[in-house]
Design an enzyme around this catalytic site. Sequence first.
Site, PDB file in Angstrom:
ATOM      1  N   GLU A  44       0.850  -1.196   0.000  1.00  0.00           N
ATOM      2  CA  GLU A  44       0.000   0.000   0.000  1.00  0.00           C
ATOM      3  C   GLU A  44       0.884   1.244   0.000  1.00  0.00           C
ATOM      4  OE1 GLU A  44      -3.697   2.112   2.438  1.00  0.00           O
ATOM      5  OE2 GLU A  44      -2.344   0.748   3.509  1.00  0.00           O
ATOM      6  N   ASP A 118      -2.600  12.103  -2.858  1.00  0.00           N
ATOM      7  CA  ASP A 118      -2.684  13.542  -3.124  1.00  0.00           C
ATOM      8  C   ASP A 118      -3.130  13.759  -4.572  1.00  0.00           C
ATOM      9  OD1 ASP A 118      -2.192  16.293  -3.566  1.00  0.00           O
ATOM     10  OD2 ASP A 118      -0.589  16.289  -2.075  1.00  0.00           O
ATOM     11  N   ASP A 154     -11.555  10.126  -3.167  1.00  0.00           N
ATOM     12  CA  ASP A 154     -12.783  10.902  -2.998  1.00  0.00           C
ATOM     13  C   ASP A 154     -12.864  12.014  -4.033  1.00  0.00           C
ATOM     14  OD1 ASP A 154     -10.534  12.172  -1.651  1.00  0.00           O
ATOM     15  OD2 ASP A 154     -11.985  13.684  -1.022  1.00  0.00           O
TER      16      ASP A 154
END
Length: 216
Positions: A44, A118, A154
Amino acid sequence: MRTRKKAITRDQLTHYDNYICTNPEDYRSKWHEYFSNDNKIHVELGTGRGKFLITLAQRNPHINYIGLEMKEPLIFDAVFKAQNIRLNNIAFLHYNAYNLEKTFSDKEVDLLFINFCDPWPKKRWAKRRLIHGNFLVIYNRLLNNGSEIHFKTDNEKLFEFSLNEFCQYDYKLKNITFDLHNTEAPDIVTTEYEDKFVSKGMRIYRCEAVNRETDC
């Protein structure tokens, strides 16, 4: 009066070498030796406080998990969580994802998670995005043939950008959703950021990208 949390130093991180690998470049092509087994390796990028990766490690003891994180306080929290439940199939790297090729060799990674990276919203910053084509070329070399990248965000514009980049660089897309938590997706494992976004009613975008087969 609210007290300021004391900063964690890099020297302090070395005290937890049972979970933090302080010399990851030495294990390039040797991660199976680090874990003392031949289990698959899932990575990850930007593991934060570790909720997502630790949950997966608990559920899948037959898989080795490696989380990269640059912020010392976050990785410290992740280590405490893993240590409290005595996981032996997880490691954390205080390391920049931009140097991934120094840490893993070709075909050494079996699954890559990129969660809420980001977005670097300005056009001139596009090459810094972790799903920019320049990175996808690197991931393709590091991933085993037929392995996957699981991407969550998101940010709608970043998600649309990612879909275009994946297609342009010959990744096969599947399980695309523009509202993850309002689908019938079973047993969703969330990150700390994700929990906050969902509590505010924000959409979560997700896709899976299968890498193309290449010769070693």
